[in-house]
Design an enzyme around this catalytic site. Structure first.
Site, PDB file in Angstrom:
ATOM      1  N   ASP A  97       2.146   2.246   3.896  1.00  0.00           N
ATOM      2  CA  ASP A  97       1.308   3.397   3.547  1.00  0.00           C
ATOM      3  C   ASP A  97       2.211   4.615   3.315  1.00  0.00           C
ATOM      4  OD1 ASP A  97      -0.956   4.739   2.808  1.00  0.00           O
ATOM      5  OD2 ASP A  97      -1.987   4.568   4.738  1.00  0.00           O
ATOM      6  N   HIS A 136       2.158   4.634  -2.080  1.00  0.00           N
ATOM      7  CA  HIS A 136       1.465   5.509  -3.023  1.00  0.00           C
ATOM      8  C   HIS A 136       2.369   6.464  -3.790  1.00  0.00           C
ATOM      9  CE1 HIS A 136      -2.122   3.945  -1.241  1.00  0.00           C
ATOM     10  NE2 HIS A 136      -1.824   4.440  -0.061  1.00  0.00           N
ATOM     11  N   GLU A 157       0.875  -1.185   0.000  1.00  0.00           N
ATOM     12  CA  GLU A 157       0.000   0.000   0.000  1.00  0.00           C
ATOM     13  C   GLU A 157       0.903   1.222   0.000  1.00  0.00           C
ATOM     14  OE1 GLU A 157      -3.468   0.406   2.775  1.00  0.00           O
ATOM     15  OE2 GLU A 157      -2.996   2.535   2.553  1.00  0.00           O
ATOM     16  N   HIS A 206      -9.075   0.550  -1.155  1.00  0.00           N
ATOM     17  CA  HIS A 206      -8.416   1.563  -0.326  1.00  0.00           C
ATOM     18  C   HIS A 206      -9.441   2.629   0.075  1.00  0.00           C
ATOM     19  CE1 HIS A 206      -5.829   5.035   0.580  1.00  0.00           C
ATOM     20  NE2 HIS A 206      -4.902   4.142   0.869  1.00  0.00           N
TER      21      HIS A 206
HETATM   22 ZN    ZN Z   1      -2.940   4.353   1.770  1.00  0.00          ZN
END
Ligand code: ZN
Length: 338
Positions: free
Chosen positions: A301, A28, A26, A180
């Site tokens: 993240d 980005h 995850e 998400h």
């Molecule tokens: Zn995220």
């Protein structure tokens, strides 16, 4: 019992080295042309804005620091899901996927991709996913919650009947779909009045995404397509804690899901969860007890979270070494056929 068939555990490498080879999913990025259109990025400090744009040496250096061997990259929230104009959503998804593929090609051993999908048009989304998986070598899709279609105040969730052919394509391609979070729409935030900040990542993300996942389960989607694999971040957005009570109340007559089996069945059979942004051993233990360590995957993240903080928590969390190695790498290798 020792799982001696686990390939990671059979490796000649000591566990400390294996833990430096984590796979995270995850993580980005955003395109420079869209950076100010994303509310998730707009107000970030300059260093974080720089990190989310960087798909080159800066990102690889942060991966090295965080013990990350491979990152599967995805467009940050809300991405194309917040573009109500269908043609523009389709065009922007294609541009984003091509841009990601070009950057992965410069570091193919370290970077992989999740497709951005214009779910404003289910057929176009299925075509784009097929192109991304077959032609660009992507690992699946990451979608930032519901899509706005036509009217900016609309919210289309993917349990709706028009999405069934799209899900058929996902199952046929045998790739995971990462659901998400995104913020609820401004007109649907009454419960956050006076506390608007709660609607985002501190709490609203989990509410929005867990309800979307429950809609998928309750709709019978997984009865029709039992091989679907849906991934949730943030240790499952609270579902592992609440699912027993949901089933319990349904069994006492409160509710009538269209699905054939209890919700917890689908959570265990069709879902995976990642550790993204939820570095808490008590929560991780609950997830392992409820859905099993084979369905938990490591994630950070990035760049909203710090890869070193994540690593330091995870490498010392009170779980078995067998589970630690599965979550860090082996489960992802199996899921993505790495
Ligand atoms: Zn995220």
């Amino acid at each position: 019992m020792l799982q001696s068939s686990n390939s990671v555990l059979d490796s000649a490498k000591p566990s400390s080295e294996l833990l430096a080879d984590k796979i995270a999913l995850e993580e980005h990025f955003v395109l420079a042309e869209n950076i100010d259109a994303s509310y998730a990025v707009r107000d970030l400090p300059p260093e974080t804005r720089q990190r989310i744009l960087d798909l080159g040496s800066g990102r690889i250096a942060d991966m090295d620091r965080g013990g990350l061997d491979i990152c599967i990259l995805s467009l940050t929230a809300p991405g194309v899901q917040a573009i109500p104009q269908v043609k523009e959503a389709i065009a922007q998804a294609r541009r984003t996927n091509n841009y990601l593929a070009e950057n992965i090609a410069k570091n193919p051993k370290r970077l992989k991709g999740f497709a951005t999908l214009p779910l404003q048009d289910p057929e176009a989304a299925a075509q784009e996913l097929t192109r991304c998986v077959r032609d660009l070598g992507f690992c699946g899709a990451l979608v930032n919650g519901f899509s706005q279609v036509g009217d900016g105040d609309s919210a289309f969730y993917y349990d709706l009947p028009q999405y069934r052919p799209f899900w058929a394509t996902v199952q046929e391609l045998d790739v995971p779909f990462y659901l998400h979070p995104r913020d609820p729409l401004p007109t649907r935030q009454q419960c956050y009045e006076g506390y608007r900040w709660l609607a985002g990542s501190p709490w609203g993300f989990a509410v929005e995404t867990s309800i979307h996942a429950l809609r998928l389960m309750a709709s019978g989607l997984f009865d029709e397509y039992p091989k679907l694999k849906v991934i949730l971040g943030h240790l499952g957005e609270g579902l592992s804690f609440g699912i027993w009570r949901a089933d319990h109340r349904i069994s006492r007559g409160s509710g009538a899901p269209r699905a054939k089996l209890p919700m917890s069945h689908y959570l265990r059979e069709n879902f995976y969860v990642t550790t993204s942004g939820n570095f808490r051993t008590q929560a991780l233990t609950n997830v392992i007890l409820e859905i099993g360590a084979d369905r938990v995957l490591y994630s950070v993240d990035y760049p909203y979270e710090d890869a070193v903080e994540a690593k330091e928590w995870f490498d010392h969390a009170s779980i078995s070494e067998s589970d630690r190695l599965k979550i860090a790498r082996a489960n992802a290798q199996k899921l993505f056929h790495f």
